[in-house]
Design an enzyme around this catalytic site. Structure first.
Site, short mmCIF file in Angstrom:
data_model
loop_
_atom_site.label_atom_id
_atom_site.label_comp_id
_atom_site.label_asym_id
_atom_site.label_seq_id
_atom_site.Cartn_x
_atom_site.Cartn_y
_atom_site.Cartn_z
N SER A 13 113.18 70.13 8.28
CA SER A 13 113.89 68.97 7.76
C SER A 13 113.74 67.78 8.71
O SER A 13 112.62 67.35 8.99
CB SER A 13 115.35 69.34 7.50
OG SER A 13 116.01 68.33 6.79
N ASP A 29 116.47 45.67 14.78
CA ASP A 29 115.39 45.80 15.76
C ASP A 29 115.15 47.26 16.16
O ASP A 29 114.98 47.57 17.35
CB ASP A 29 115.67 44.94 16.99
CG ASP A 29 117.00 45.27 17.67
OD1 ASP A 29 117.85 45.92 17.03
OD2 ASP A 29 117.18 44.88 18.84
N HIS A 45 115.22 73.62 -0.05
CA HIS A 45 115.05 72.96 1.25
C HIS A 45 115.32 73.91 2.41
O HIS A 45 114.77 73.74 3.50
CB HIS A 45 116.00 71.77 1.32
CG HIS A 45 115.88 70.93 2.54
ND1 HIS A 45 114.82 70.07 2.75
CD2 HIS A 45 116.67 70.81 3.63
CE1 HIS A 45 114.96 69.45 3.90
NE2 HIS A 45 116.09 69.88 4.47
#
Length: 514
Positions: free
Chosen positions: A213, A436, A489
């Site tokens: 993951s 940023d 998953h």
């Protein structure tokens, strides 16, 4: 947009095929390590720090590495390692504040002194520690057949200077918290891994990395900025989107339809829960303050209830666990005429389900994992409004529709309703607006990748979208894909050693190209 369902021809029989994006898949030859990370450039925020001239055996302890003694659980031997690393690798190493990173060395009993290749495991998250094995089972048992496994608690988790609501209270302001947390993303997790590798692996050789993951996201960052440290890479449900700016919007636009599909499957399995969940939503909405007080002091509201889908809809046995949770949602009417109320059992289970109190980094840093040079601005919250009220719980009850749970999404109101997150609310907003963020991937490097890579891509993955995952795979030279809907998953955990064995077979020749 993700497919909302697999065609029947792909489900019966189970979809199970392998592909390769062919450029080179050769392993890079070993070479002396003189630099740990690439020099700072316009393409990366990672700065070089010089490798220590000595080589270290696993038994050595130095001023920045303390190795423990061997100890045991059934069929496994462990040794703990603690490393003192810079908080900020872009500064002078001696000038930066220091944090501790913990790694557990794992081998099969009797293999403590054998010369074994190293495998680093990178855990999913963000913000979760590595598993604590109690015996030789599952993928760890398989890995220990041929590797010396390193379970590294990523910085800020487990025993690696853990960041909890209480430990972060030492920072003076929300601005200080946000400033501190900017160092807890994949770029610095890779820096930590390289710091450990040159001190732990004999002759600072390359190692295999297994990324589950979010650990897979970190592994692709590793491929981008420090491929010299990698022998091979295995990804399980962890192929990240690579776009510039913030890809969170595209992620959620792709994931919401799969979440809707998972809800539809859930209610098809447990049709009686349509009425039960609707009754709970109605009860919460009509309660004073729009919700019910939780044991911690937080507030359970209809939209908070919907977050149970985060774990309940996307992993194996999640449907069953969610259903059984709702079986005990109401207190019994011991005294005739008593008002209906949600049980303590359910409220306690709800809080234990989410782990925000013990692992707040998940909520704080979740959308930042998609950001490079732009802000997320609560992308999941914004994209949710595009789905025409499908996730409006109160409206669903009024219209007689099933209440849909949400998926792997973090919303701003969580920092008001979840007690453990309330003091972190202002820091969360600062992180959501931060623009940023440094780069996490270098597409040019990935296009010319020489490190062997194999990836398990789960067709109905609710967390890492299938379409986006395959788009990323097309950018990683030489990657081999195993596409399957046999697993969700959580396939690495659920499949015992089968998923790991399959991926290793794709790289060691047991499963050749065809």
């Amino acid at each position: 947009m993700v497919f909302s369902h697999a065609p029947p021809s792909l489900i019966k029989p189970i979809l199970h095929f392998t592909s390769s994006f062919a450029l080179s898949s050769r392993a890079i030859p070993p070479h002396p390590v003189t630099k740990i990370l690439l020099s700072h450039s316009r393409r990366t925020s990672l700065r070089t720090y010089a490798a220590m001239p000595e080589t270290f055996s696993a038994a050595d302890s130095t001023s920045d590495h303390v190795a423990g003694t061997w100890y045991s659980v059934p069929d496994l031997r462990f040794r703990d390692h603690r490393f003192t690393v810079p908080l900020d690798y872009s500064n002078d190493r001696n000038a930066s504040p220091k944090i501790s990173v913990f790694a557990r060395e794992v081998v099969s009993v009797g293999k403590e002194e054998q010369l074994l290749p190293y495998l680093l495991y990178l855990q999913g998250g963000p913000g979760f520690e590595c598993p604590r094995p109690t015996e030789a089972s599952g993928w760890i048992h398989k890995a220990c057949e041929e590797f010396r496994v390193i379970l590294m608690d990523q910085r800020g988790t487990g025993l690696s200077t853990p960041l909890t609501p209480s430990s972060m209270s030492q920072l003076d302001s929300a601005k200080d918290i946000a400033e501190y947390l900017k160092y807890f993303r994949a770029d610095n997790i890779v820096n930590d891994a390289e710091f450990i590798r040159v001190r732990l692996v004999p002759e600072a050789g390359p190692w295999t990395v297994l990324g589950q993951s979010y650990g897979g996201f970190c592994s692709v960052t590793y491929l981008s900025f420090a491929p010299q440290g990698l022998k091979q890479v295995l990804l399980t449900g962890g192929t990240p989107p690579l776009g510039n700016g913030c890809t969170a919007e595209s992620v959620y636009r792709a994931c919401y339809p799969q979440v809707i599909h998972q809800n539809e499957k859930y209610y098809k399995r447990f049709p009686q829960d349509v009425e039960i969940v609707g009754e709970v939503v109605k009860h919460l909405a009509e309660s004073e303050g729009g919700g019910v007080i939780l044991p911690s002091g937080g507030l359970l509201t209809p939209k908070g209830l919907q977050t149970l889908g985060l774990s309940g809809l996307g992993s194996s046995s999640g449907f069953e666990r969610l259903h059984y949770m709702f079986e005990r949602v109401w207190d019994p009417a011991i005294v005739p005429g008593s008002r209906k109320q949600i049980s303590y059992h359910f409220l306690n289970a709800f809080e234990n389900w989410l782990d925000f109190d013990t692992n707040p980094l998940y909520a704080l840093m979740h959308e930042s994992i998609y950001c490079q040079g732009d802000s997320s601005r609560w992308a999941a919250h914004r994209i949710r409004t595009e789905y025409d009220g499908k996730f409006d719980a109160i409206r669903a009850v009024k219209e007689g529709r099933p209440v849909f749970f949400t998926g792997e999404m973090v919303f701003p109101w969580m920092f008001e309703e979840v007690h453990a997150l309330r003091k972190l609310k202002d820091a969360a907003h600062l992180l959501a607006e931060k623009k940023d963020w440094p780069p996490l991937y270098d597409i040019a490097v990935l296009n010319n990748n020489k490190v062997p890579v194999a990836a398990a891509v789960y067709y109905e993955d609710m967390y890492v979208n299938f379409k986006l995952a395959t788009e990323t795979a097309s950018q990683i030279a030489g990657i081999r894909l195993w596409i399957t809907n046999e697993y969700m998953h959580s396939g690495l955990r659920d499949g015992g050693g089968q998923v790991l064995d399959h991926l290793l077979g794709m790289l060691n020749g047991r499963k050749p190209l065809f």
